[in-house]
Design a protein around this motif. Structure first.
Motif, PDB file in Angstrom:
ATOM      1  N   LEU A   1       0.870  -1.509  -0.044  1.00  0.00           N
ATOM      2  CA  LEU A   1      -0.429   0.168   0.447  1.00  0.00           C
ATOM      3  C   LEU A   1       0.783   1.792  -0.038  1.00  0.00           C
ATOM      4  O   LEU A   1       1.605   1.156   0.499  1.00  0.00           O
ATOM      5  CB  LEU A   1      -0.966  -0.001   0.961  1.00  0.00           C
ATOM      6  CG  LEU A   1      -1.827  -0.989   1.228  1.00  0.00           C
ATOM      7  CD1 LEU A   1      -2.793  -1.036   2.718  1.00  0.00           C
ATOM      8  CD2 LEU A   1      -2.408  -2.086   0.634  1.00  0.00           C
TER       9      LEU A   1
ATOM     10  N   ARG B   1       0.749   7.506   1.671  1.00  0.00           N
ATOM     11  CA  ARG B   1      -0.577   8.048   1.887  1.00  0.00           C
ATOM     12  C   ARG B   1      -1.661   6.848   2.407  1.00  0.00           C
ATOM     13  O   ARG B   1      -2.865   7.532   3.625  1.00  0.00           O
ATOM     14  CB  ARG B   1      -1.002   8.597   0.788  1.00  0.00           C
ATOM     15  CG  ARG B   1      -0.643   9.616  -0.073  1.00  0.00           C
ATOM     16  CD  ARG B   1      -0.804  10.678   0.877  1.00  0.00           C
ATOM     17  NE  ARG B   1       0.251  11.838   0.009  1.00  0.00           N
ATOM     18  CZ  ARG B   1      -0.019  13.140  -0.528  1.00  0.00           C
ATOM     19  NH1 ARG B   1      -1.271  13.440  -0.785  1.00  0.00           N
ATOM     20  NH2 ARG B   1       1.076  14.149  -0.600  1.00  0.00           N
ATOM     21  N   LEU B   2      -2.078   6.071   1.549  1.00  0.00           N
ATOM     22  CA  LEU B   2      -2.991   5.502   2.220  1.00  0.00           C
ATOM     23  C   LEU B   2      -2.848   4.426   2.794  1.00  0.00           C
ATOM     24  O   LEU B   2      -3.345   4.323   4.307  1.00  0.00           O
ATOM     25  CB  LEU B   2      -3.501   3.952   0.895  1.00  0.00           C
ATOM     26  CG  LEU B   2      -4.825   3.045   0.959  1.00  0.00           C
ATOM     27  CD1 LEU B   2      -5.499   3.648   1.338  1.00  0.00           C
ATOM     28  CD2 LEU B   2      -4.381   1.657  -0.320  1.00  0.00           C
ATOM     29  N   ARG B   3      -1.667   4.164   3.711  1.00  0.00           N
ATOM     30  CA  ARG B   3      -1.116   3.967   4.773  1.00  0.00           C
ATOM     31  C   ARG B   3      -1.150   4.746   6.217  1.00  0.00           C
ATOM     32  O   ARG B   3      -1.830   4.570   7.189  1.00  0.00           O
ATOM     33  CB  ARG B   3       0.480   2.897   5.042  1.00  0.00           C
ATOM     34  CG  ARG B   3       0.335   2.077   4.329  1.00  0.00           C
ATOM     35  CD  ARG B   3       2.345   1.493   4.660  1.00  0.00           C
ATOM     36  NE  ARG B   3       3.120   2.128   4.369  1.00  0.00           N
ATOM     37  CZ  ARG B   3       3.843   2.641   4.325  1.00  0.00           C
ATOM     38  NH1 ARG B   3       4.028   2.462   5.504  1.00  0.00           N
ATOM     39  NH2 ARG B   3       4.664   3.332   3.315  1.00  0.00           N
TER      40      ARG B   3
ATOM     41  N   LEU C   1      -3.772   7.486   5.914  1.00  0.00           N
ATOM     42  CA  LEU C   1      -5.611   7.224   6.583  1.00  0.00           C
ATOM     43  C   LEU C   1      -5.959   5.769   6.877  1.00  0.00           C
ATOM     44  O   LEU C   1      -6.698   6.752   7.585  1.00  0.00           O
ATOM     45  CB  LEU C   1      -6.100   7.146   4.807  1.00  0.00           C
ATOM     46  CG  LEU C   1      -7.373   7.305   4.837  1.00  0.00           C
ATOM     47  CD1 LEU C   1      -7.311   9.064   4.672  1.00  0.00           C
ATOM     48  CD2 LEU C   1      -7.866   7.277   3.225  1.00  0.00           C
ATOM     49  N   ILE C   2      -5.211   4.399   6.325  1.00  0.00           N
ATOM     50  CA  ILE C   2      -5.564   3.030   7.141  1.00  0.00           C
ATOM     51  C   ILE C   2      -5.575   3.828   8.878  1.00  0.00           C
ATOM     52  O   ILE C   2      -6.188   3.425   9.571  1.00  0.00           O
ATOM     53  CB  ILE C   2      -5.261   2.171   6.568  1.00  0.00           C
ATOM     54  CG1 ILE C   2      -5.963   2.337   5.399  1.00  0.00           C
ATOM     55  CG2 ILE C   2      -5.682   1.290   7.496  1.00  0.00           C
ATOM     56  CD1 ILE C   2      -5.573   0.234   4.521  1.00  0.00           C
TER      57      ILE C   2
END
Lengths: 260, 471
Positions: free
Chosen positions: B262, B265-267, B269-270
């Motif tokens: 991932l 940014r996605l990490r 966000l999560i």
């Protein structure tokens, strides 16, 4: 050499209770400990039968582990090859000194995987079953059930030479268990193990009359580790249970004494 | 080690072969010197031995374990110290910690592990215990003269000449004490976290803990249970991650995201979402809001601090403005009256035995090292374990030392290629090894991301594989 192991870090192998049998010499002469790894279906008992005591008599502390789901170790119906290799590395690292790992049959493949995670002093691969399509084709009747999740069939006639009395052979054969279906699948797929760490010397031992491992397969494994196999003609697949069990173990211990 | 008959230095098996400032220098030929027998020193020895090098290790204490050995003067561990990274990230990659241990082992287990490592790989016969290194000086041919003496300075000094040196003296033993106005007039007790050993020191006292690093938070949690009152002062907002998330050790969850590749940014966000729904908004307890996104500096791994904040057992307070005779004034004007101040303000790396210029040490004490390990133009010198990773340190030092041992081997087998590798390393002297842009305060300079750093190590090891050199 693979340094980044995100998958192994993210999903560590679950702990399992393991059976470890041992025979240690009365006087510690500083020899390296031996760790015996039985093949699929076999438990630590196959080495406890003759080899552990014999190695201890010759001054080597000797240990044998039952892979999870085998022998007296905890049940593990979903175990993978990685979990088996983890069992071997765990026991090896718990020993007082750097160990020599001796793997038999498919346990030799487990050993080869463990060698990438533990810097063994040396390794011995006995009648190694490294899997892949070749092994399956040679033993279609043995491996066919495994394709459908059944156990590998290991009849006494395939494992022992004719010299072993039929009663004893049958007795041993009834004590055999089975490896997990997943591990059997992985064996059939035959993924090449990562290279060993710490550059251990590796000895391949087998028999040209082994009905499970062909002579060519034996030579192929030995060549991958840069040597030729040490052969004991007339013996069956289970070298440590056969009538002439003394010869291979003595040869292995001689090799270890010489290379020390 | 063979002992020579008659004269000369028994350690080196012969008479002096060179002289330095009028003192004899005993030549140890191809042997490598390792300074310190803590985790970094031990793994340096093991990996150098594995590559066929002789090793001499000098350890100022009389046992192995370095910082992890609570018996050592310089050990920073306190009775409740536990690992903050789970076992897969904390163990040497070729020597697993026992299955029977918990996810986050205790410091006594870490010491047991290190002692077992030393015995298993037969390292102790190579260690000169109770011996400290006084000086490390370059000699001709990229070799090193190492001056040693008994710890404490009793007895004479000896000089040995080595083919290479690994500095593994640790970086968590020289306390960093910030300057405060009026501190000398303060009547209460002021200690550094290095002097904090046991929760009993806090019992019944009014304690101010300064610093929101992992140590500061641990001590605040202890104080919450033992002290009459606990204030916890932090300069800025951090991300506090629990030790467990989604039912598994949090670092394993994080690496699951890395395994799935991932993007950052996605990490982030999560992770923000997960923390919001589990830990919640920490500003309502009075903690400052983090001034950065998660993963930009390492998060603080502590499940209990939040719990005790919720009980009101820990009062978060801002930075200290100044000390008075009987009280402490905080930024914002509030005055509190602690009788014990614990400064959990970190440690300085110190290399007192080597000329700072060799390591490129700047005015702030920061050495200039390629990959935080290899100094410029000194191919036979390495600093082991000077890293602050977002995982355990041991696997990283292990690979550093595998790489260094191979680099030394390649200098013999393929010198031209070794020089090329060295040049390539030096070209990246100022590169950072963090995943996201790191906040620029001085304490973060050796912070690294374990995956970014290990990728660099992987590349280095691939360059150093001798099969590649032959082709």
């Amino acid at each position: 050499m693979k340094v980044i192991r995100t998958r192994e870090w993210a999903f560590p192998v679950a702990p399992a209770r393991r059976e470890v049998r041992r025979a240690t010499p009365e006087v510690d002469e500083g020899r390296p400990p031996l760790l015996f790894v039985p093949g699929f279906g076999h438990g630590a008992w196959v080495f406890a039968e003759h080899w552990l005591e014999h190695a201890a008599d010759r001054g080597f502390p000797a240990y044998a582990v039952s892979l999870r789901g085998h022998g007296e170790s905890a049940a593990a119906p979903k175990a993978t090859l990685r979990a088996y290799a983890h069992d071997v590395a765990q026991v090896a690292a718990s020993l007082p000194r750097r160990a020599v790992i001796v793997g038999h049959g498919a346990g030799a493949l487990v050993t080869a995987h463990a060698l990438a995670r533990y810097p063994a002093r040396a390794a011995v691969l006995l009648s190694p079953v490294f899997g892949g399509a070749g092994t399956a084709l040679r033993n279609p009747m043995l491996s066919l059930p495994a394709l459908f999740g059944g156990g590998l069939r290991l009849p006494a006639g395939q494992l022992f030479s004719r010299e072993l009395p039929a009663g004893a052979a049958r007795g041993y054969a009834t004590r055999l268990g089975r490896a997990s279906a997943r591990a059997q699948w992985q064996l059939l797929r035959g993924r090449t193990p990562q290279p060993p760490v710490g550059d251990p010397p590796v000895l391949v031992v087998g028999s040209p009359d082994d009905r499970i491992v062909s002579d060519a397969a034996l030579r192929r494994v030995a060549r991958a580790y840069g040597g030729a196999p040490l052969l004991f003609p007339g013996m069956g697949h289970d070298l440590m249970l056969d009538v002439r069990w003394r010869e291979p173990i003595d040869a292995i211990l001689d090799w270890l004494e010489k290379s020390a | 080690m063979t002992y020579s008959a008659g004269y000369g230095d028994p350690e080196s098996g012969g008479p002096a072969t060179a002289w330095r400032d009028g003192w004899p220098v005993y030549d140890r030929s191809g042997t490598v010197c390792v300074i310190g027998a803590g985790p970094s020193g031990l793994t340096a020895m093991k990996n150098l031995k594995e590559q066929g090098f002789g090793v001499d290790c000098y350890e100022r204490e009389t046992s192995v374990g370095g910082a992890w050995n609570w018996r050592h003067d310089r050990s920073p561990v306190y009775s409740s110290t536990h690992l903050i990274s789970s076992k897969p990230f904390s163990q040497f990659p070729d020597f697993p910690m026992p299955d029977s241990w918990a996810d986050y082992p205790k410091h006594t287990q870490v010491l047991e592990y290190l002692e077992h490592y030393a015995d298993h790989f037969d390292l102790k016969p190579h260690i000169w215990f109770g011996t400290e290194v006084v000086k490390v000086e370059p000699a001709e041919g990229d070799r090193w003269d190492v001056t040693t003496r008994s710890t404490g300075g009793y007895g004479g000094e000896r000089i040995h000449r080595y083919a290479a040196v690994v500095i593994a003296n640790g970086h968590n033993w020289s306390p960093k004490r910030p300057e405060y106005e009026g501190l000398e007039d303060f009547k209460g007790e002021v200690i550094h976290a290095a002097q904090f050993k046991d929760a009993a020191q806090l019992r019944g006292r009014k304690v101010l803990v300064v610093g929101a690093g992992n140590t500061g938070c641990d001590i605040a949690v202890e104080a919450a249970q033992q002290a009459a009152r606990c204030w916890h002062s932090s300069r800025r907002g951090y991300w506090y991650t629990p030790k467990y998330a989604l039912g598994r050790p949090a670092d394993q969850v994080n690496d699951t995201m890395l395994w799935l590749r991932l993007p950052l940014r996605l990490r982030q966000l999560i992770a923000h979402r997960t923390l919001k729904t589990t830990v919640g908004d920490l500003t309502r307890f009075g903690l400052p809001k983090p001034d950065h996104k998660i993963f930009e500096t390492h998060t603080i791994t502590n499940s209990q601090l939040i719990y005790y904040l919720g009980h009101g057992a820990v009062t978060p307070v801002p930075d200290i403005a100044r000390f008075h005779r009987n009280s402490v004034e905080l930024k914002g004007g509030e005055v509190i009256e602690p009788d014990l101040v614990v400064l959990a303000t970190g440690y300085h790396p110190v290399f007192e035995f080597i000329d700072g210029n060799l390591l490129g040490v700047d005015a702030s004490g920061r050495p200039r090292l390629a990959m935080h390990a290899f100094p410029k133009r000194l191919p036979t010198l390495a600093v082991a374990g000077l890293l602050q990773p977002d995982s355990g340190l041991f696997p990283l030092v292990h690979w550093q030392m595998v790489a260094f041992a191979r680099l030394l081997r390649m200098r013999e087998a393929a010198p031209a290629k070794a020089v090329a590798v060295q040049r390539r390393l030096e070209a990246e002297l100022d590169r950072k090894w963090t995943g996201a842009k790191v906040q620029g305060t001085s304490r973060h300079w050796f912070e690294i991301s374990h995956t970014v750093y290990l990728k660099a190590i992987q590349r280095l090891l691939d360059e150093l594989s001798l099969e590649g050199a032959v082709k």
